[in-house]
Enzyme design. Sequence first.
Site, short mmCIF file in Angstrom:
data_model
loop_
_atom_site.label_atom_id
_atom_site.label_comp_id
_atom_site.label_asym_id
_atom_site.label_seq_id
_atom_site.Cartn_x
_atom_site.Cartn_y
_atom_site.Cartn_z
N LYS A 73 3.23 -3.97 4.01
CA LYS A 73 1.87 -3.64 4.32
C LYS A 73 1.33 -2.50 3.28
O LYS A 73 1.81 -1.31 3.74
CB LYS A 73 1.67 -3.20 5.78
CG LYS A 73 0.30 -3.52 6.22
CD LYS A 73 -0.83 -2.94 5.79
CE LYS A 73 -0.90 -1.31 5.91
NZ LYS A 73 -1.91 -0.89 5.09
N GLU A 85 -4.41 -0.18 1.74
CA GLU A 85 -5.71 -1.10 1.36
C GLU A 85 -6.46 -0.50 0.11
O GLU A 85 -7.47 -1.05 -0.44
CB GLU A 85 -6.49 -1.28 2.70
CG GLU A 85 -6.92 -0.02 3.02
CD GLU A 85 -6.24 0.69 4.11
OE1 GLU A 85 -5.08 0.86 3.72
OE2 GLU A 85 -6.59 1.13 5.17
N SER A 109 0.44 9.98 5.43
CA SER A 109 0.24 11.37 6.32
C SER A 109 0.92 11.62 7.58
O SER A 109 1.28 10.65 8.15
CB SER A 109 -1.44 11.38 6.39
OG SER A 109 -1.67 10.36 7.16
N CYS A 132 2.91 13.82 -3.12
CA CYS A 132 3.48 14.39 -1.96
C CYS A 132 4.58 15.60 -2.47
O CYS A 132 4.93 16.49 -1.44
CB CYS A 132 4.43 13.47 -1.24
SG CYS A 132 5.69 12.79 -1.81
N GLU A 162 -2.85 20.32 4.10
CA GLU A 162 -2.56 19.60 2.85
C GLU A 162 -3.93 19.28 2.23
O GLU A 162 -4.80 18.45 2.97
CB GLU A 162 -1.81 18.23 3.18
CG GLU A 162 -1.50 17.37 1.96
CD GLU A 162 -0.59 16.24 2.23
OE1 GLU A 162 -0.99 15.37 3.03
OE2 GLU A 162 0.18 15.76 1.47
P1 NAD Z 1 -2.09 7.35 5.08
O1 NAD Z 1 -1.58 8.10 6.30
O2 NAD Z 1 -3.67 7.45 5.28
O3 NAD Z 1 -2.02 6.04 4.70
C1 NAD Z 1 -0.69 5.34 4.75
C2 NAD Z 1 -0.56 3.89 5.45
O4 NAD Z 1 -0.70 4.06 6.65
C3 NAD Z 1 -1.47 3.11 4.73
O5 NAD Z 1 -0.90 1.81 4.66
C4 NAD Z 1 -2.54 2.75 5.86
O6 NAD Z 1 -3.10 1.69 5.70
C5 NAD Z 1 -1.65 3.08 7.11
N1 NAD Z 1 -2.76 3.83 7.94
C6 NAD Z 1 -3.74 4.47 7.85
N2 NAD Z 1 -4.50 5.01 8.94
C7 NAD Z 1 -3.61 4.36 9.97
C8 NAD Z 1 -3.64 4.43 11.50
N3 NAD Z 1 -4.47 4.94 12.12
N4 NAD Z 1 -2.84 3.71 12.17
C9 NAD Z 1 -1.87 3.07 11.46
N5 NAD Z 1 -1.56 2.85 10.12
C10 NAD Z 1 -2.74 3.49 9.38
O7 NAD Z 1 -1.77 8.17 3.83
P2 NAD Z 1 -2.42 7.99 2.29
O8 NAD Z 1 -3.60 8.72 2.26
O9 NAD Z 1 -2.51 6.38 1.95
O10 NAD Z 1 -1.31 8.63 1.51
C11 NAD Z 1 -1.19 10.03 1.18
C12 NAD Z 1 -0.31 10.83 2.23
O11 NAD Z 1 0.97 10.24 1.91
C13 NAD Z 1 -0.35 12.30 1.99
O12 NAD Z 1 -0.40 12.94 3.34
C14 NAD Z 1 1.20 12.55 1.46
O13 NAD Z 1 1.63 13.82 1.42
C15 NAD Z 1 1.85 11.42 2.04
N6 NAD Z 1 2.96 10.96 1.12
C16 NAD Z 1 4.25 11.50 1.49
C17 NAD Z 1 5.16 11.21 0.53
C18 NAD Z 1 6.66 11.54 1.18
O14 NAD Z 1 7.71 10.92 0.80
N7 NAD Z 1 6.94 12.34 2.14
C19 NAD Z 1 5.19 10.34 -0.29
C20 NAD Z 1 4.12 9.95 -0.80
C21 NAD Z 1 2.73 10.40 -0.21
#
Ligand code: NAD
Length: 499
Positions: free
Chosen positions: A173, A176, A226, A281, A384
């Site tokens: 998944k 989006e 996140s 990240c 962040e």
């Molecule tokens: P995000 O948390 O908004 O989304 C990540 C995934 O979760 C997506 O597939 C999204 O569709 C899904 N999602 C979003 N809201 C949701 C909800 N309420 N319930 C269930 N699923 C949901 O993150 P993003 O903006 O796509 O990515 C950036 C974040 O990812 C930053 O915080 C970054 O630090 C982190 N990140 C961490 C690592 C690591 O290895 N620690 C690596 C890359 C990115």
Amino acid sequence: MQELTHYIDGAHVKGTSGRFADVYNPATGDVQAKVPLASPAEMNTAVEIAAKAQPAWAAVNPQRRARVMMKFVELLNRDMDKLAEALSKEHGKTMPDAAGDVQRGLEVVEYCIGAPQLLKGEYTDGAGPGIDIYSMRQALGVTAGITPFNFPAMIPMWMFAPAIACGNAFILKPSERDPSVPLMLAELMEEAGLPKGILQVVNGDKEAVDAILDHPVIQSVGFVGSTPIAEYIYGKGCSNGKRVQCFGGAKNHMIIMPDADLDQAADALVGAGYGAAGERCMAISVAVPVGDETADRLIEKLIPRIEALKVGPYTSGKDVDYGPVVTAAAKANIERLVQTGIDQGAKLVVDGRDFKLQGYEDGFFVGPHLFDHATKDMDIYTQEIFGPVLTTVRAKSYEEALAMAMDHEYGNGTAIYTRDGDAARDFANRINIGMVGINVPIPVPLAYHTFGGWKKSAFGDLNQHGPDSFKFYTRTKTVTARWPSGIKEGGEFNFKAMD
Ligand code: NAD
């Protein structure tokens, strides 16, 4: 308007939920496609197909599974430019950076070619009289992964390559925001010889994620994104009895010691702080110079470097240092946090506000920002930002700098710049952060090591890729065997120690 699809049972399938999300070209601000958001019914269909296909795939010997990975590597190299362009167009990062995104995923696929060796079990010959014990690693069944927007090629491959090499089916998944490359990767895996239904892409939002977490057939869930969502998925997934690993947000500190080569440190900070518009990240978002003299000299070196950064669209190729951020909402959030920094009293020494690029006025570009004299209570330090904003918090001593990084709630990555081996060694030993760089600004481990933070940056026991991934995507079965000579002895009713 292009309508994207899911990839189910070896075919592109239109969404049936009637719900869609806009996919932007961040450089122009235009909506370039819409992506379907799956309903639980669409997710269930994919799970049923995966469950049917998986046993035969697990029965394929690991060497043959590895050959699919070998072919996949060849196809990734063949299509590198195409993948990088599709990635840049939806994410906004520069083309060389997008190719790096694919490359870092490809390296994990290369590691997975070692599946026959990595899946070898353990054997004890003669554990007791006529008794042998052996352990084997078996696939879990149907597994799933939920990935973020910022590495739409690398992070899906970090998950599906080991999952599939271990004999599982995998449902991805993706974010989006940039779903095209994940769909292309699924096509390439099938071209490489993967049977239908073993890698499927189901696009969606929270509804699709909840359908994964609630589905009893799905055995494991990997998540990167996140921290609030990581905590939600970890809690719900675990309480539903699944194996879960979740990787969250970050606030990575670089400590700059008075003896550091400050030109080298400034170059590193500019690359690690502003590369990919800070949407990594492992980006360095906090600079901690030790001592005011170090801080003054460092800021002096940083300002011209930051002011010289070239910001532009991916179509400019190597001529730009970083591109736009992913959405208008991401841009607005960065601008909001920058304003809190000013309001709370930090000194904005490079002001990227009001950045405009001729011809791209509607793109989601953010100019580079540098704060000095920030303090630990400010939002620009605690939160962040995920944008091209570097925050400087001055420390009086090494111990204060170390404590600062240790007290922060995130613990993904960190770095120290110094010429002093003793300081570097002490830092590496004492810091409570998962990935540490010594004169290396973004210490992302290579594929054959593991990747993972500490504290609020990761939830679960095992890291991503490297040997941990083969543990995460398999479970151990241990067999204790006694052959006919034991049977001749008649029944044994006491629970005996081996002797
Ligand atoms: P995000 O948390 O908004 O989304 C990540 C995934 O979760 C997506 O597939 C999204 O569709 C899904 N999602 C979003 N809201 C949701 C909800 N309420 N319930 C269930 N699923 C949901 O993150 P993003 O903006 O796509 O990515 C950036 C974040 O990812 C930053 O915080 C970054 O630090 C982190 N990140 C961490 C690592 C690591 O290895 N620690 C690596 C890359 C990115």
